[in-house]
Structure formats: C-alpha cells, structure tokens
Design an enzyme around this catalytic site. Structure first.
Site, short mmCIF file in Angstrom:
data_model
loop_
_atom_site.label_atom_id
_atom_site.label_comp_id
_atom_site.label_asym_id
_atom_site.label_seq_id
_atom_site.Cartn_x
_atom_site.Cartn_y
_atom_site.Cartn_z
N ASP A 108 -13.03 8.01 -3.75
CA ASP A 108 -12.18 7.60 -2.62
C ASP A 108 -11.35 6.38 -3.00
O ASP A 108 -11.35 5.35 -2.31
CB ASP A 108 -13.06 7.31 -1.38
CG ASP A 108 -12.21 7.05 -0.13
OD1 ASP A 108 -11.04 7.46 -0.11
OD2 ASP A 108 -12.72 6.42 0.83
N ASP A 111 -13.94 -4.08 4.04
CA ASP A 111 -13.51 -2.71 4.27
C ASP A 111 -14.24 -2.13 5.48
O ASP A 111 -15.46 -2.26 5.61
CB ASP A 111 -13.81 -1.88 3.01
CG ASP A 111 -13.27 -0.48 3.12
OD1 ASP A 111 -12.04 -0.34 3.25
OD2 ASP A 111 -14.08 0.47 3.09
N GLU A 168 -10.73 -5.35 7.89
CA GLU A 168 -9.84 -4.19 7.86
C GLU A 168 -10.19 -3.26 9.03
O GLU A 168 -10.80 -2.21 8.84
CB GLU A 168 -9.97 -3.45 6.51
CG GLU A 168 -8.95 -2.35 6.32
CD GLU A 168 -9.52 -0.94 6.38
OE1 GLU A 168 -8.73 0.01 6.46
OE2 GLU A 168 -10.76 -0.78 6.35
N HIS A 212 -2.19 1.62 1.04
CA HIS A 212 -2.69 2.82 0.37
C HIS A 212 -3.14 3.88 1.36
O HIS A 212 -3.35 5.02 0.99
CB HIS A 212 -3.85 2.43 -0.56
CG HIS A 212 -5.05 1.98 0.20
ND1 HIS A 212 -5.09 0.76 0.86
CD2 HIS A 212 -6.24 2.58 0.44
CE1 HIS A 212 -6.26 0.64 1.46
NE2 HIS A 212 -6.98 1.72 1.22
C1 GLC Z 1 -10.89 1.91 4.35
C2 GLC Z 1 -10.00 2.11 3.14
C3 GLC Z 1 -9.79 3.57 2.92
C4 GLC Z 1 -11.13 4.23 2.69
C5 GLC Z 1 -12.10 3.91 3.83
C6 GLC Z 1 -13.50 4.26 3.46
O1 GLC Z 1 -10.30 2.33 5.52
O2 GLC Z 1 -8.79 1.44 3.33
O3 GLC Z 1 -8.94 3.82 1.84
O4 GLC Z 1 -10.96 5.62 2.60
O5 GLC Z 1 -12.12 2.54 4.14
O6 GLC Z 1 -14.01 3.34 2.55
#
Ligand code: GLC
Length: 648
Positions: free
Chosen positions: A140, A283, A325, A394
């Site tokens: 991922d 995250d 985030e 991203h």
């Molecule tokens: C966050 C990241 C994303 C990822 C997700 C799971 O949202 O930005 O890219 O897929 O977490 O870790």
C-alpha cells in the site's frame, strides 16, 4: 489538583537517571511536571481497568525518559529554538514537498543530489513517503509496515536516512515522516507471532475464532476500499481466526485497547523523533479506536490516544510537531486540534482536506458558494494550530464535505457530487479533465477521484489535442489552484511532479501489485530529462516551475501569510471569485481568485468594505499598480487569474 506524590515520583525517577533537574535538564523536568497530570489522566481514561495498567504506565514514563536521554544535543538545541519561536510551524517561510524517494530519485543517497533542485524551487520541508520495511507487492505504497525501525532496502539504509537528516539540518530544511499507527503489515513480527498462535501477540490485534463479533462490527463499519478490499475482516488460515483489516487484507489493525500496543507504538514514535523528524504525520488516526455499534471512526478514545501522544512528545521531544491525517467530515477534522481543556493540545496540524476538495469543486463549477459555506466550520481552527494545505497528494480526492454546505449554496447534494465525479473522471466528454473514479462503492455509488493536478486541470487532454490555447488555460488553472492553496493559511505541501506538470501515468495497469489501485496514476516516476526542461524558456515545465517558484518566494516574503488566524473572507460580490484578506497590524493583503473560464469583475468597494482607505494597490503577482476606483467601478480579472494586492 496538585498531585504531590506523582510529582515526587517523577522527580525520583529522573534523579535515578542522574538527570540534572535544576541545571541542564531543568527544561525537561519542568515540561514533565507540567504535563504529568494530563499524561496520567489520559492514560487512565484509556487503561485504568486493564489488569497491567500500573506497570504499563511505568513503561510509558520510562519511554519518555529514555527518549529524552537518547535525544542528541543538536536536537535538544533545536527543540529550544523552536520553543522560543512559539509555534514555529505557523511561519510563512515553510513550504513542503511530498515525495516517494524511489519514484523521485531512486534512493535516499540519490536524494542528497536533489537537494539543490528542491532549494531552487524554494522547498524547505520534505515529506518522505513511507520508507520503513514493507513487503513488496503488499505494501500500500509503504503504509503496510513490517518493521518500524528498518529502512526498506529499496531506499537504502537507516544510515542513509540519518545522513540525509544531517544534510537537511545543515541546509535549514525540515523533515516529515509517517508513523502508520493504525495497523501493521501481516508480516510484522507481532503479526507473525500472532499467526503462530502466540496469545500475547494475538492481543495486539483484533482476532476472533468465528464470525460472531466480526458480523457485529460489520453492521456499522463502512468499507474503505470496497473494490480492492471489501469488508473489514480477513480470515487467517495459519491461526484459524478472523483478523480486523479495515484497509487492505494485508494491513492488520492494531488493538489500542491493549496498553502494550500503545506503549510499543509510543516507543516507535520516539524513535522517529530522535531521528530528527520535525513533523510526524500520524497516518489514519480516525481509525485507531474501535467499538462495536459504531462506525469505528473518529471515536472519542481515538482522540484520547492522540492527546496522550501529544503530551508525551511535548515532554520528551517537543520540537516534533504532530500532523493528524484525518480525512473526514469537516466538523470531525476540527476535533483533531483538540477540544475543551485540550484545545490546541492534540494535533498541531491537520490536512485541510475539506478546502482541498472544495477547490476542485470551484474549479469544475466556477462557483465559490459551497466553499464559502464551509468556511463557517473551517474558521474554527484554534489559534496555535495550522493546516497542511494542498491541491493533490498521493491519495484520492474525496468529496466529503457536508450536504448542508451544498444545499446552502442551492444545489442538490447527490446531483452535485455526481456532476463532479463525471467532470473529473472523463465521463463528461465536454470536460477538459482526465482522471478516474476511485473506490466506487457499488452499494452506495460513493466514489472518490484519482488523477494528477495537471491532468485534472486539463493539461493531458490539451497536449493530446495539440491545443496551445488549452495548454495555456490548463497551466493557468494549475497555478490558480496552487496559489489558492498557498495563500489560504497553513503550510503548503506540493506533491512531487506537480511543480513541472506531470500528467497521469497509466503504467500501473501493467503492474500486478498495483493495477487494482488507480491512485498510482498520479504517483509519477520522475524522468529527470523532462524536469531539465525547466531550463527551456516557454516549455510547459518551465512555465509551471517558474510560477510555482514565484508563489513560494512570495509566500516567504509576505509575513501576512503566517497562520495567525488572520484570514477574513470578503463578501461574495461575485460568486465566481474567491476573495479573502490576510490581515496584519501593518498592511493587509487582498487575495482574489477567479475560478471561472471568463473574465470576472470585482467592485472596488471590495477593497474598502471593512472601512479601509486604500487608494493605490500593488499586485504582488502581476507586479502591477492599480488606482482604486469608485464603488461602482470594477477591477477586472482574466479567466483563472488571481491577485495578491497590498496598499502602496
Ligand atoms: C492513509 C494513507 C493512504 C493509505 C491509508 C492506509 O490514508 O494516506 O495512502 O492507503 O492511510 O494506511
């Protein structure tokens, strides 16, 4: 309440470690005593009932002390400088770039050779996308971490990372890294032990022998990647259990009801802090606490964990700011800055995901009314905290702002979102944008949008059609989008490649480990021959790069762009134009952005409506002077243009 015994306990712990609490370690000692009541209260809120609570609380205290003991002198000095500046991250002098090291330049060592390129652009904060070990093919993009302490060999070594941080420190640049707090890879040591039947490590995750509890959870849990990873649980054959996997089936959710998980992850957080991380991107924090009968997102205890992390970090490694985030509904995003007694004491940063999506809304519709409706919520951001502002990252673009905001502007939410999805995914053939729908949920028809800044602004189509006028318009849109996000308040984070207009990359479709995830279309592999074209006058790359560079330089020059809650929206005199004032005790800046493909007119009264006596204005962008006209006369704005006016 003053807790004498607790304070005494902390003093003794520090003295046992030979810390000089009245001398060189006095600042740490003071921070510890200031924060310890909160640390204890927050820890108890989460874990008081746990049988091992007292010993794990001690473990947390030990991690705090060790983090301080292991912190280098340079970082301790930097901590003090940052503390003296009072919220250093509110500065107008910081501009970031988010990049995948391998796709940008190969390796961490290679990145050393690109520092000049970044400095030339004006970037002084690097967000390096996940660098720690992550299984190839089940990664991922690095967000499935199998070892939080070892750099993946694809990028180099931990030593290379340390050398890079030294270079960044010398160059006065900042570093941002991720901590993937919510889950680990199923190949992380904890998960491997759990698979082999180790009960202690099975308690690190949510694991169940049958479908009873998973089915209970599923009743209220939405799906994050409904196409690629439907459902929230995965059967593990090795141990014969269902494991909670909210994201992909190879990303196992950590169980924070277990204080051992918290303590272990806090240690990892301090490991990053002591590498020299200036901003830690946490995250997916919305997901870290789960309770049956809820959506398992944004729960109060997720905030308790973040607050606890913040108080611990502020004590031991205070120079590291926290970015949550949380890409969630606007009123939920705001809570990540802290609430009640913890206002501005949780995350220092959040992504302004709402405004980012609303910029795309304005660009497609040429109408600013929904964006304006949202400001009632966004302006609640507390003093002392800030945003990461951005146009692309991203991830996908989610249209997660509230229905009432759309309704307030007079639109039907369902129809409106349908239009946006069709506009950006190419379903609407008249649209200049080229992107794709991401994670379409067949049950709800919800979907998000993938695509690079340039392609969504129409550059890809215009180049295909050899349409010079279309290329110019696309570049104008790219620059308008960046300008709006640079000046709205917060630290701008450019996504690598956008500074030279990379269009979508469709090669992920041929890659077995990526074809199912179209976010890869906007994660380019940099071709440095293309980037060299920034030296060729009037090339597309040069036009976008120079404009981006000028925006960064302007932001650095104008102190009004620091984020001191100094934004005032101007009355919507023209629905196609977004206008705000960045106020200051010296001179205000008047920022106007024309989001429609036609000329727009703004009454000169807009520059006086707060009682100002502006007679002559200088536009920092076009570098032109304007005489302020009468209220019934107009300032004229070309399609997709903007201005940054200051009294002169
Ligand atoms: C966050 C990241 C994303 C990822 C997700 C799971 O949202 O930005 O890219 O897929 O977490 O870790």
């Amino acid at each position: 309440m003053y807790k004498h015994q607790l304070h005494q306990y902390i003093s003794n712990l520090l003295l046992e470690q030979n810390l000089d609490v009245i001398g060189k370690d006095n600042n740490f000692y003071n921070r510890f005593l200031t924060n310890i009541n909160s640390i204890e209260a927050l820890f108890n809120e989460l874990y008081e009932q746990h049988p091992q609570s007292p010993e794990l609380f001690d473990q947390v205290l030990t991690h705090i002390i060790n983090a301080y003991l292991e912190r280098s002198c340079i970082l301790k000095q930097k901590d003090m400088l940052k503390l003296e500046k009072l919220n250093w991250f509110l500065s107008n002098e910081i501009t970031g770039m988010s990049l995948y090291v391998d796709r940008f330049c190969g390796t961490l060592q290679g990145l050393q050779g690109k520092i000049n390129y970044l400095k030339n652009l004006g970037v002084n904060l690097l967000h390096l996308m996940p660098l720690f070990q992550s299984p190839e093919g089940e990664s991922d993009g690095g967000y499935a971490v199998s070892n939080f302490r070892e750099v993946d060999t694809r990028f180099g070594s931990l030593n290379d990372l340390k050398e890079l941080t030294e270079t960044l420190q010398k160059e006065d640049m900042y570093l941002m890294l991720d901590i993937v707090l919510n889950h680990t890879s199923h190949q992380h040591e904890w998960a491997t032990k759990a698979k082999s039947g180790n009960k202690e490590y099975q308690d690190f995750f949510y694991m169940y022998p049958d479908r009873n509890i998973p089915d209970e959870f599923e009743k209220n849990m939405p799906e994050i990647f409904p196409e690629a990873a439907p459902g929230n649980f995965t059967w593990n054959e090795d141990c014969g259990k269902w494991v909670m996997t909210v994201f992909h089936n190879y990303q196992w959710d950590l169980n924070y009801t277990n204080p051992k998980v918290f303590a272990a992850m806090l240690e990892n957080i301090f490991f990053y802090a002591n590498l020299g991380v200036d901003i830690l991107r946490i995250d997916a924090p919305a997901f870290i606490w789960k309770e049956k009968g809820t959506s398992c997102q944004n729960l109060p205890k997720a905030h308790t964990i973040l607050k606890l992390i913040k108080q611990c970090v502020q004590t031991a490694t205070p120079g590291m700011a926290l970015l949550g985030e949380a890409i969630v509904a606007p009123n939920e995003i705001m809570k990540y800055f802290g609430t009640d007694a913890y206002i501005a004491r949780e995350c220092d940063f959040a992504y302004n995901a709402t405004h980012m999506a609303l910029q795309w809304d304005m660009l497609a519709t040429g109408d600013t009314r929904i964006m304006l409706a949202a400001q009632h919520e966004l302006l609640k951001k507390p003093f002392g905290t800030t945003w990461i502002t951005y146009t692309r990252c991203h991830d996908d673009i989610g249209l997660g702002y509230d229905d009432w905001m759309i309704e307030k502007a007079g639109f039907n939410p369902y129809e409106h979102r349908k239009f946006l999805k069709e506009y950006y995914s190419g379903i609407l053939t008249s649209s200049p944008a080229k992107g794709a729908l991401f994670s379409v949920n067949p049950k709800t028809q919800d979907a998000r949008i993938s695509g690079s800044l340039a392609s969504l602004c129409g550059l890809e189509k215009a180049i295909e059609q050899n349409n010079d006028w279309g290329i110019k318009e696309a570049i104008d849109k790219i620059v308008l989008m960046q300008a709006h996000s640079f000046f709205i308040g917060g630290v701008p984070m450019i996504f690598y490649g956008d500074e030279v207009g990379y269009t979508n990359d469709y090669s992920y479709l041929q890659d077995n480990s990526r074809f199912y995830d179209n976010r890869w279309m906007h994660r380019p592999v940099i071709n440095w021959e293309k980037n060299k074209k920034i030296e060729i006058q009037d090339s597309i790359e040069q036009r976008i790069f120079e404009a981006t560079r000028k925006l960064i330089a302007l932001r650095k020059k104008l102190v009004q762009f620091s984020d001191y809650k100094n934004i005032v929206w101007i009355s919507p005199h023209n629905i196609h134009v977004a206008g705000f004032i960045r106020t200051s005790i010296q001179k205000n800046l008047y920022c106007f952005f024309n989001f429609q493909n036609k000329t727009s007119f703004i009454t000169w009264y807009a520059f006086k409506e707060n009682g100002e006596k502006n007679s002559q204005l200088f536009d920092h962008w076009s570098e032109e002077k304007f005489i302020v006209g009468a209220d019934n006369e107009y300032f004229t704005m070309a399609p997709y243009s903007f201005c940054i006016m200051e009294e002169c």
